[in-house]
Design an enzyme around this catalytic site. Structure first.
Site, PDB file in Angstrom:
ATOM      1  N   ARG A  36       0.841  -1.191   0.000  1.00 54.66           N
ATOM      2  CA  ARG A  36       0.000   0.000   0.000  1.00 54.66           C
ATOM      3  C   ARG A  36       0.884   1.252   0.000  1.00 54.66           C
ATOM      4  O   ARG A  36       1.953   1.246   0.649  1.00 54.66           O
ATOM      5  CB  ARG A  36      -0.859  -0.043   1.271  1.00 54.66           C
ATOM      6  CG  ARG A  36      -1.806   1.116   1.465  1.00 54.66           C
ATOM      7  CD  ARG A  36      -2.940   1.071   0.510  1.00 54.66           C
ATOM      8  NE  ARG A  36      -4.071   1.872   0.965  1.00 54.66           N
ATOM      9  CZ  ARG A  36      -5.073   2.234   0.159  1.00 54.66           C
ATOM     10  NH1 ARG A  36      -5.088   1.873  -1.111  1.00 54.66           N
ATOM     11  NH2 ARG A  36      -6.080   2.934   0.631  1.00 54.66           N
TER      12      ARG A  36
ATOM     13  N   THR B 233      -9.937   0.171  -9.858  1.00 56.58           N
ATOM     14  CA  THR B 233      -8.951  -0.663  -9.187  1.00 56.58           C
ATOM     15  C   THR B 233      -8.986  -1.926 -10.011  1.00 56.58           C
ATOM     16  O   THR B 233      -9.900  -2.109 -10.801  1.00 56.58           O
ATOM     17  CB  THR B 233      -9.430  -0.912  -7.742  1.00 56.58           C
ATOM     18  OG1 THR B 233      -9.390   0.335  -7.063  1.00 56.58           O
ATOM     19  CG2 THR B 233      -8.619  -1.937  -7.005  1.00 56.58           C
TER      20      THR B 233
ATOM     21  N   THR C 284      -4.119  -0.678  -7.324  1.00 55.88           N
ATOM     22  CA  THR C 284      -4.899   0.471  -7.777  1.00 55.88           C
ATOM     23  C   THR C 284      -4.095   1.760  -7.788  1.00 55.88           C
ATOM     24  O   THR C 284      -3.044   1.862  -7.157  1.00 55.88           O
ATOM     25  CB  THR C 284      -6.116   0.664  -6.836  1.00 55.88           C
ATOM     26  OG1 THR C 284      -6.992   1.645  -7.383  1.00 55.88           O
ATOM     27  CG2 THR C 284      -5.705   1.121  -5.439  1.00 55.88           C
TER      28      THR C 284
ATOM     29  N   ASN D 211      -6.224   4.304  -7.145  1.00 58.06           N
ATOM     30  CA  ASN D 211      -7.421   4.873  -6.534  1.00 58.06           C
ATOM     31  C   ASN D 211      -8.416   5.267  -7.630  1.00 58.06           C
ATOM     32  O   ASN D 211      -9.158   4.422  -8.087  1.00 58.06           O
ATOM     33  CB  ASN D 211      -7.124   6.025  -5.581  1.00 58.06           C
ATOM     34  CG  ASN D 211      -8.338   6.365  -4.723  1.00 58.06           C
ATOM     35  OD1 ASN D 211      -9.214   5.525  -4.551  1.00 58.06           O
ATOM     36  ND2 ASN D 211      -8.427   7.573  -4.210  1.00 58.06           N
TER      37      ASN D 211
ATOM     38  N   ASP E  19      -7.834   8.449   0.554  1.00 51.92           N
ATOM     39  CA  ASP E  19      -8.363   7.347   1.372  1.00 51.92           C
ATOM     40  C   ASP E  19      -8.121   7.563   2.868  1.00 51.92           C
ATOM     41  O   ASP E  19      -8.662   6.830   3.701  1.00 51.92           O
ATOM     42  CB  ASP E  19      -7.760   5.996   0.943  1.00 51.92           C
ATOM     43  CG  ASP E  19      -8.521   5.384  -0.224  1.00 51.92           C
ATOM     44  OD1 ASP E  19      -9.579   5.930  -0.596  1.00 51.92           O
ATOM     45  OD2 ASP E  19      -8.069   4.364  -0.766  1.00 51.92           O
TER      46      ASP E  19
ATOM     47  N   SER F 180      -7.655   0.971   3.456  1.00 49.35           N
ATOM     48  CA  SER F 180      -8.142   0.504   2.156  1.00 49.35           C
ATOM     49  C   SER F 180      -9.335  -0.431   2.354  1.00 49.35           C
ATOM     50  O   SER F 180      -9.590  -0.912   3.453  1.00 49.35           O
ATOM     51  CB  SER F 180      -7.018  -0.257   1.460  1.00 49.35           C
ATOM     52  OG  SER F 180      -7.481  -0.879   0.283  1.00 49.35           O
ATOM     53  N   SER F 181     -10.043  -0.680   1.256  1.00 55.57           N
ATOM     54  CA  SER F 181     -11.110  -1.688   1.283  1.00 55.57           C
ATOM     55  C   SER F 181     -10.739  -2.906   0.433  1.00 55.57           C
ATOM     56  O   SER F 181     -11.549  -3.826   0.284  1.00 55.57           O
ATOM     57  CB  SER F 181     -12.407  -1.101   0.728  1.00 55.57           C
ATOM     58  OG  SER F 181     -12.817  -0.009   1.504  1.00 55.57           O
TER      59      SER F 181
ATOM     60  N   GLY G  34     -13.874  -1.524  -6.810  1.00 56.42           N
ATOM     61  CA  GLY G  34     -15.195  -1.005  -6.444  1.00 56.42           C
ATOM     62  C   GLY G  34     -15.219  -0.134  -5.206  1.00 56.42           C
ATOM     63  O   GLY G  34     -16.278   0.079  -4.623  1.00 56.42           O
ATOM     64  N   GLY G  35     -14.049   0.344  -4.755  1.00 52.67           N
ATOM     65  CA  GLY G  35     -14.016   1.226  -3.579  1.00 52.67           C
ATOM     66  C   GLY G  35     -14.659   0.537  -2.388  1.00 52.67           C
ATOM     67  O   GLY G  35     -14.352  -0.616  -2.072  1.00 52.67           O
TER      68      GLY G  35
HETATM   69  O1  DON Z   1      -7.972   1.219  -1.361  1.00 49.31           O
HETATM   70  C1  DON Z   1      -9.148   1.470  -1.541  1.00 49.31           C
HETATM   71  O2  DON Z   1     -10.032   1.020  -0.842  1.00 49.31           O
HETATM   72  C2  DON Z   1      -9.549   2.368  -2.708  1.00 49.31           C
HETATM   73  N1  DON Z   1      -8.479   3.246  -3.030  1.00 49.31           N
HETATM   74  C3  DON Z   1      -9.939   1.511  -3.858  1.00 49.31           C
HETATM   75  C4  DON Z   1     -10.406   2.316  -5.024  1.00 49.31           C
HETATM   76  C5  DON Z   1     -11.254   1.570  -5.972  1.00 49.31           C
HETATM   77  O3  DON Z   1     -11.536   0.417  -5.793  1.00 49.31           O
HETATM   78  C6  DON Z   1     -11.747   2.345  -7.126  1.00 49.31           C
HETATM   79  N2  DON Z   1     -12.334   1.507  -8.126  1.00 49.31           N
HETATM   80  N3  DON Z   1     -13.310   1.078  -8.364  1.00 49.31           N
END
Ligand code: DON
Length: 577
Positions: A112, A389, A407, A409, A431, A460-461, A481-482
């Protein structure tokens, strides 16, 4: 020359030949979505699944030449930086879960991004104390210190069998000779153009045709990125963190007033962590520990759900969706309070994933109706998520499995690329919780534990996950998918274990998502108006929505691998051999 050196030499030579062939065939195929019928998505020897068919073919060719899943995954990680630049990256970060067939051990590689040493707690607040979104998401301050090159190199060094030079070879070829642009890639560039405009390097690479992205079928070459990859191939990760690439990154930061310094780069290290471990109806769940919240909350939710006879409820029945939604709310409420970088403050992982705690939470679920989320902040909607991502999964015949999510982001990250390198920089600093109670781009609220501090990793997720059955890999999955990543992964697992779906059905089945705040239940349109209406009656504010997540998954059943690239995202490919 001793015999084993000769063998190594022959192996390396064959690998280069086959990687070149993969690059050529990938170039030829990248315009169409057809799957080679002789290489089905079920097979005995190995399986590769990603959101980008070129990358899948790159991984597959490494496996076919005798490389292991880690070799394939690392080659894919570098290739995606070229062919899937919205999320594949050198200038971002991520998480890799590796199950080692030899020892039966699973390790979690944390690469990360980190906050630069000059970062400060209030760096994204304006003079009125409000979060300046432009600064946290679109400026040079949004960039965390990248971890991808360190992470991929560490994975290969520890668990791979091929040299780094070999693992970047196809990516170099793809960058230098180019590949055919897909409709998807063009569309994503058009969408990101406004944000990329302020970077001359981004414009030179992706919009050199009078400010237009290349048309579908045109060849996209990335000479500067090829230079960066060659540097990495020749000099290893040091090229990125101390050598020629580091020089260009710091020169760019000095010129633009950015915070990343020589010291930040030189001191960056990827970390090997213990995966977070749980169980669900007799299966063992291994996933990403903090600084990702993914694994902790995946297991917390599975623990709560174990208290309910979900298979009797039926997939996406009202009762089922209700219990799932309430469970999701409870987990995301915990996320906002307890999760952050464990190197900075302790995260109560064990408490959060305990079965006892889950029982207590389950008792709080009212079977009759939705419990309103307590602290609703007006005006904190989740923006459309995109697939910015990317996840890929590789399984080999030696019993190794790699589940990797990485990712920048946002799509193309900050939109800023470092001059002379072709490297796009992430905007992962968003984030962090810039201000307690103010949601980030995914509507997620964070607390003290996720506040900005020098050298700290932002929460992060991302949820790369491996499920074992009788200690053998059974299922591996993950998603972009955030905030919706964790719930997407959850539903793939439930669909396979509770609803006995094949992996392809499990991935295709309509999903729901709730994250406590905002107090909205997102239901994919394909789930039907009937379910949405029934849930409204139970008290939910329901929004019918487009795709939730894009899971890339592999199962192994009776000795056969089955792969499923999520059809929510065009261009992916599951292929085995
Ligand atoms: O680390 C995370 O949780 C976010 N930066 C992920 C971003 C993400 O999945 C965007 N795409 N769909």
């Amino acid at each position: 020359m001793p015999a084993d050196s000769i063998l190594k030499y022959i192996f390396a030579f064959c690998l280069v030949l086959s990687l070149s062939a993969a690059a050529t065939s990938a170039r030829a195929e990248s315009g169409s979505l057809s799957r080679d019928p002789t290489e089905p998505a079920s097979s005995r020897n190995g399986m590769v699944v990603s959101e980008d068919k070129i990358a899948t073919l790159v991984g597959l060719s490494v496996l076919k030449e005798g490389g292991n899943a880690v070799d394939a995954a690392v080659a894919m990680g570098f290739a995606l930086a070229v062919t899937y630049p919205r999320a594949g990256n050198l200038g971002g970060g991520g998480f890799m879960l590796v199950h080692l067939g030899g020892t039966g051990k699973t390790v979690a590689i944390d690469y990360r991004e980190k906050a630069p040493l000059k970062a400060t707690r209030r760096m994204f607040l304006d003079e009125n104390g409000n979060v300046d979104i432009e600064r946290s998401r679109h400026s040079v301050y949004s960039c965390g210190v990248p971890g991808t090159v360190a992470g991929l190199s560490l994975a290969l060094e520890k668990y791979g069998t091929i040299p780094l030079g070999r693992a970047v070879a196809t990516a170099i070829k793809l960058a230098e000779e180019g590949f055919a642009v897909s409709a998807e890639l063009r569309k994503s560039l058009l969408e990101a153009k406004e944000r990329m405009k302020k970077s001359s390097e981004s414009m030179d690479v992706f919009f050199k045709n009078n400010g237009e992205p290349p048309r579908k079928g045109k060849i996209l070459r990335q000479k500067n990125l090829a230079w960066s990859l060659k540097e990495i191939g020749r000099n290893g990760p040091l090229a990125f963190y101390r050598g020629a690439i580091a020089k260009k990154i710091t020169a760019y930061m000095e010129k633009t007033g950015g915070l990343i310094t020589k010291r930040d780069l030189a001191s960056y290290q990827a970390v090997i962590r213990e995966p977070v471990t749980g169980s669900y109806r007799g299966y063992k769940i291994l996933s990403m520990p903090p600084p990702s919240s993914g694994g902790v909350h995946l297991i917390e939710m599975l623990n709560i759900l174990e208290n309910y006879p979900l298979s009797q409820y039926g997939h996406n029945s009202t009762r089922y969706a209700h219990v799932l939604s309430e469970t999701m709310k409870l987990a995301y409420a915990d996320r906002s309070e307890h999760l952050g970088d464990p190197d900075f403050s302790p995260v109560p992982t064990e408490q959060l994933i305990s079965k006892q705690y889950a029982k207590r939470l389950a008792n709080r679920i009212n079977p009759a109706k939705a419990t309103p989320s307590k602290y609703i902040k007006p005006g904190s909607p989740i923006p459309g998520q995109g697939t910015n991502t990317t996840h890929f999964t590789v399984a080999d015949r030696f019993g190794n499995v790699v589940s990797n999510t990485y990712t920048l982001n946002f799509s193309y990250g900050s939109g800023l690329a470092v001059p002379g390198t072709g490297i796009l920089l992430n905007n992962e600093m968003d984030d962090f919780s810039a201000k307690p109670g103010t949601p980030n781009a995914y509507g997620l609220i964070g607390g003290e534990k996720n506040s900005i501090a020098p050298g700290k990793r932002m929460l992060s997720s991302m949820t790369p996950t491996i499920v074992l059955k009788d200690e053998e890999p059974f299922l591996a999955t993950g998603s972009p998918g955030g905030s919706r990543i964790i719930t997407s992964v959850l539903q793939v697992i439930l669909n396979v274990i509770d609803h006995k779906m094949s992996i392809r059905e499990a991935v295709a089945a309509p999903r729901i998502h709730h994250q406590w705040l905002p107090d909205t239940l997102y239901v994919e349109k394909e789930a039907g108006e009937g379910l949405a209406a029934a849930l409204r009656k139970k008290g939910y504010e329901v929004k019918r929505t487009g795709p939730i997540g894009s899971t890339q998954s592999v199962t192994r059943v009776n000795g056969f691998f089955h792969g499923a690239a999520d059809s929510r995202h065009p261009g992916g490919l599951a292929q085995g051999y």
